[in-house]
Scaffold this motif. Structure first.
Motif, PDB file in Angstrom:
ATOM      1  N   GLY A  23       6.798  14.639 -11.142  1.00 48.05           N
ATOM      2  CA  GLY A  23       5.416  15.052 -11.368  1.00 48.05           C
ATOM      3  C   GLY A  23       4.765  15.687 -10.158  1.00 48.05           C
ATOM      4  N   GLY A  24       5.530  15.843  -9.078  1.00 48.34           N
ATOM      5  CA  GLY A  24       5.023  16.529  -7.894  1.00 48.34           C
ATOM      6  C   GLY A  24       4.303  15.647  -6.898  1.00 48.34           C
ATOM      7  N   HIS A  25       4.409  14.340  -7.039  1.00 43.36           N
ATOM      8  CA  HIS A  25       3.731  13.429  -6.122  1.00 43.36           C
ATOM      9  C   HIS A  25       4.614  13.122  -4.906  1.00 43.36           C
ATOM     10  CE1 HIS A  25       0.539  12.768  -9.014  1.00 43.36           C
ATOM     11  NE2 HIS A  25       1.468  12.622  -9.948  1.00 43.36           N
ATOM     12  N   HIS A  26       3.949  12.797  -3.808  1.00 41.22           N
ATOM     13  CA  HIS A  26       4.656  12.355  -2.600  1.00 41.22           C
ATOM     14  C   HIS A  26       4.958  10.871  -2.774  1.00 41.22           C
ATOM     15  CE1 HIS A  26       4.723  12.070   2.094  1.00 41.22           C
ATOM     16  NE2 HIS A  26       5.578  11.225   1.545  1.00 41.22           N
ATOM     17  N   VAL A  27       6.233  10.554  -2.923  1.00 40.81           N
ATOM     18  CA  VAL A  27       6.624   9.181  -3.226  1.00 40.81           C
ATOM     19  C   VAL A  27       7.290   8.537  -2.018  1.00 40.81           C
ATOM     20  CG1 VAL A  27       7.928   7.677  -4.769  1.00 40.81           C
ATOM     21  CG2 VAL A  27       6.978   9.824  -5.643  1.00 40.81           C
ATOM     22  N   ARG A  28       6.784   7.374  -1.644  1.00 41.52           N
ATOM     23  CA  ARG A  28       7.464   6.509  -0.684  1.00 41.52           C
ATOM     24  C   ARG A  28       8.090   5.359  -1.469  1.00 41.52           C
ATOM     25  NH1 ARG A  28       2.863   6.220   4.039  1.00 41.52           N
ATOM     26  NH2 ARG A  28       3.444   8.168   5.075  1.00 41.52           N
ATOM     27  N   ALA A  29       9.349   5.105  -1.230  1.00 43.59           N
ATOM     28  CA  ALA A  29      10.080   4.085  -1.971  1.00 43.59           C
ATOM     29  C   ALA A  29      10.476   2.966  -1.021  1.00 43.59           C
ATOM     30  CB  ALA A  29      11.322   4.696  -2.612  1.00 43.59           C
ATOM     31  N   LEU A  30       9.945   1.768  -1.280  1.00 49.04           N
ATOM     32  CA  LEU A  30      10.198   0.632  -0.404  1.00 49.04           C
ATOM     33  C   LEU A  30      11.472  -0.091  -0.828  1.00 49.04           C
ATOM     34  CD1 LEU A  30       8.737  -0.996   1.949  1.00 49.04           C
ATOM     35  CD2 LEU A  30       8.107  -2.610   0.149  1.00 49.04           C
ATOM     36  N   LEU A  50       8.702  -7.393   0.658  1.00 50.16           N
ATOM     37  CA  LEU A  50       7.446  -7.897   0.101  1.00 50.16           C
ATOM     38  C   LEU A  50       7.140  -9.323   0.555  1.00 50.16           C
ATOM     39  CD1 LEU A  50       7.602  -6.550  -3.556  1.00 50.16           C
ATOM     40  CD2 LEU A  50       5.976  -5.879  -1.785  1.00 50.16           C
ATOM     41  N   ALA A  51       8.159 -10.074   0.889  1.00 49.93           N
ATOM     42  CA  ALA A  51       7.947 -11.442   1.361  1.00 49.93           C
ATOM     43  C   ALA A  51       7.456 -11.477   2.806  1.00 49.93           C
ATOM     44  CB  ALA A  51       9.234 -12.250   1.238  1.00 49.93           C
ATOM     45  N   ALA A  52       7.485 -10.321   3.471  1.00 51.87           N
ATOM     46  CA  ALA A  52       7.000 -10.205   4.854  1.00 51.87           C
ATOM     47  C   ALA A  52       6.178  -8.926   4.954  1.00 51.87           C
ATOM     48  CB  ALA A  52       8.169 -10.186   5.835  1.00 51.87           C
ATOM     49  N   PRO A  53       4.922  -8.940   4.487  1.00 53.11           N
ATOM     50  CA  PRO A  53       4.127  -7.713   4.380  1.00 53.11           C
ATOM     51  C   PRO A  53       3.984  -6.924   5.671  1.00 53.11           C
ATOM     52  CG  PRO A  53       3.075  -9.494   3.182  1.00 53.11           C
ATOM     53  CD  PRO A  53       4.210 -10.108   3.942  1.00 53.11           C
ATOM     54  N   GLU A  54       4.062  -7.597   6.815  1.00 53.90           N
ATOM     55  CA  GLU A  54       3.933  -6.881   8.082  1.00 53.90           C
ATOM     56  C   GLU A  54       5.059  -5.856   8.264  1.00 53.90           C
ATOM     57  OE1 GLU A  54       6.384 -10.589   8.842  1.00 53.90           O
ATOM     58  OE2 GLU A  54       4.556 -10.093   7.712  1.00 53.90           O
ATOM     59  N   THR A  55       6.164  -6.026   7.543  1.00 53.72           N
ATOM     60  CA  THR A  55       7.289  -5.113   7.703  1.00 53.72           C
ATOM     61  C   THR A  55       7.039  -3.744   7.080  1.00 53.72           C
ATOM     62  OG1 THR A  55       8.389  -5.899   5.667  1.00 53.72           O
ATOM     63  CG2 THR A  55       8.940  -7.033   7.738  1.00 53.72           C
ATOM     64  N   PHE A  56       6.049  -3.643   6.198  1.00 53.94           N
ATOM     65  CA  PHE A  56       5.790  -2.328   5.592  1.00 53.94           C
ATOM     66  C   PHE A  56       4.331  -1.904   5.699  1.00 53.94           C
ATOM     67  CE2 PHE A  56       5.273  -5.388   2.143  1.00 53.94           C
ATOM     68  CZ  PHE A  56       4.141  -4.958   1.476  1.00 53.94           C
ATOM     69  N   GLN A  84      -1.994 -11.179   1.443  1.00 48.91           N
ATOM     70  CA  GLN A  84      -1.725 -10.313   2.597  1.00 48.91           C
ATOM     71  C   GLN A  84      -1.433  -8.884   2.158  1.00 48.91           C
ATOM     72  OE1 GLN A  84      -0.428 -13.486   1.987  1.00 48.91           O
ATOM     73  NE2 GLN A  84       0.783 -14.082   3.793  1.00 48.91           N
ATOM     74  N   ILE A  85      -0.647  -8.742   1.078  1.00 46.38           N
ATOM     75  CA  ILE A  85      -0.318  -7.406   0.579  1.00 46.38           C
ATOM     76  C   ILE A  85      -1.576  -6.663   0.145  1.00 46.38           C
ATOM     77  CG2 ILE A  85       0.838  -6.147  -1.282  1.00 46.38           C
ATOM     78  CD1 ILE A  85       2.998  -8.362  -1.218  1.00 46.38           C
ATOM     79  N   VAL A  86      -2.425  -7.343  -0.602  1.00 44.46           N
ATOM     80  CA  VAL A  86      -3.648  -6.706  -1.093  1.00 44.46           C
ATOM     81  C   VAL A  86      -4.585  -6.373   0.068  1.00 44.46           C
ATOM     82  CG1 VAL A  86      -5.690  -7.013  -2.531  1.00 44.46           C
ATOM     83  CG2 VAL A  86      -3.468  -7.771  -3.360  1.00 44.46           C
ATOM     84  N   ALA A  87      -4.681  -7.245   1.044  1.00 44.96           N
ATOM     85  CA  ALA A  87      -5.532  -6.973   2.199  1.00 44.96           C
ATOM     86  C   ALA A  87      -5.051  -5.735   2.942  1.00 44.96           C
ATOM     87  CB  ALA A  87      -5.558  -8.180   3.131  1.00 44.96           C
ATOM     88  N   LEU A  88      -3.757  -5.612   3.133  1.00 41.47           N
ATOM     89  CA  LEU A  88      -3.208  -4.432   3.801  1.00 41.47           C
ATOM     90  C   LEU A  88      -3.463  -3.169   2.983  1.00 41.47           C
ATOM     91  CD1 LEU A  88       0.228  -5.841   5.046  1.00 41.47           C
ATOM     92  CD2 LEU A  88      -1.700  -5.154   6.479  1.00 41.47           C
ATOM     93  N   ALA A  89      -3.303  -3.278   1.674  1.00 39.92           N
ATOM     94  CA  ALA A  89      -3.532  -2.125   0.799  1.00 39.92           C
ATOM     95  C   ALA A  89      -4.987  -1.677   0.862  1.00 39.92           C
ATOM     96  CB  ALA A  89      -3.132  -2.464  -0.635  1.00 39.92           C
ATOM     97  N   ARG A  90      -5.891  -2.640   0.798  1.00 40.19           N
ATOM     98  CA  ARG A  90      -7.314  -2.314   0.844  1.00 40.19           C
ATOM     99  C   ARG A  90      -7.680  -1.661   2.185  1.00 40.19           C
ATOM    100  NH1 ARG A  90      -8.995  -6.991  -0.506  1.00 40.19           N
ATOM    101  NH2 ARG A  90      -9.366  -7.717   1.615  1.00 40.19           N
ATOM    102  N   GLN A  91      -7.151  -2.194   3.273  1.00 42.42           N
ATOM    103  CA  GLN A  91      -7.426  -1.632   4.598  1.00 42.42           C
ATOM    104  C   GLN A  91      -6.897  -0.203   4.731  1.00 42.42           C
ATOM    105  OE1 GLN A  91      -5.659  -4.467   7.281  1.00 42.42           O
ATOM    106  NE2 GLN A  91      -6.997  -6.126   6.585  1.00 42.42           N
TER     107      GLN A  91
END
Length: 273
Positions: A23-30, A50-56, A84-91
């Motif tokens: 679809g033409g999007h810039h995709v990052r794959a974890l 995902l079990a260590a959010p600081e890694t991504f 932690q994941i949601v906090a990082l995403a929001r930031q």
């Protein structure tokens, strides 16, 4: 749009990555092992757990939408790092989050729902792709061994799950919704075998296991007593959500959900002699 997809090498995640890239999007794959991910050209593979959010945390830079799975590790343990994941995403300025649900609720869903970012939950029933588990015995012996052969399923194509995720990640109008995802028909194990046989052009015998034989097979495969009890309940007493067709895929994507016959034709080579 820049989108981060977690679980990117899984059955659904790989399809989400593919469809978003097309679809033409810039995709990052974890992935925990991006070097072995074998992703489509142009997709940016990034390492993280995902079990260590600081890694991504760095992988979220510039990301507008995020797809999550609700487990981590090879043991499929429920994620305990949702906040932690949601906090990082929001930031990072993420605007939309989709979550692929499975089985019982996990702490991740509560964290996402309370996190202040638009969210959409995806609740698929049985994956059509699960039937690749039959491929080895069909190729080698021309048969399938299964318990509860009259059980019914409104099974869904993994590409349709991904298509709904792609829409929710890239378009408005899906915030705060939980989408149950099914295929367009309800099939028994016997009917699925017939469709696979037709697609592969060969006879396939169905050998019905007793519940005890199934328990012994799952135990020998290394499943825990809790997992085995879950399998027996799901197969022997499938909940209504798993046997009821809903039109969500067509309503969200604008096209009909794929049939099991279509899936079987796409994967016929896996079941050939």
């Amino acid at each position: 749009m820049k989108i981060l997809v977690t679980g990117a090498t899984g059955t659904v995640g790989r399809e989400i990555v593919k469809q978003l890239a097309e679809g033409g999007h810039h995709v990052r794959a974890l992935s925990r092992n991006p070097g072995r991910a074998k992703l489509p050209g142009g997709v940016e593979a990034v390492a993280g757990d995902l079990a260590a959010p600081e890694t991504f945390a760095g992988a979220l830079e510039g990301v507008e939408a995020l797809h999550l799975i609700n487990f981590g590790g090879d043991d499929y343990a429920p994620l305990a790092t949702g906040e932690q994941i949601v906090a990082l995403a929001r930031q990072a300025g993420v605007r939309r989050i989709t979550v692929l649900l499975g089985g019982a609720a996990t702490p991740l869903e509560a964290a996402v729902a309370a996190g202040g970012v638009d969210w959409t939950f995806l609740q698929p029933v049985e994956f059509m792709a699960n039937h690749l588990e039959w491929a080895a015995s069909i190729r080698a012996e021309g048969l399938v061994r299964e318990p509860f052969c009259d059980r019914l399923s409104a099974l869904v194509h993994e590409a349709d799950i991904a298509a709904v995720a792609a829409v929710a990640l890239t378009q408005d109008g899906h915030a705060g919704k939980t989408y149950t995802l099914t295929g367009p028909e309800v099939l028994s194990v016997r009917q699925k075998i017939d469709l696979l046989a037709a697609a592969a052009g060969r006879a396939i015998q169905l050998v019905e296991l007793t519940e005890q034989e199934a328990r012994e097979r799952w135990a020998a495969a290394g499943f825990s007593p809790e997992a085995i009890a879950f399998f027996v309940e799901m197969y022997g007493n499938t909940p209504e959500i798993g046997t009821t067709v809903v039109p969500t895929v067509e309503k969200v994507t604008g096209r009909p959900a794929r049939t099991f016959a279509q899936w079987a034709a796409q994967h016929a080579a896996a079941f050939a002699a």
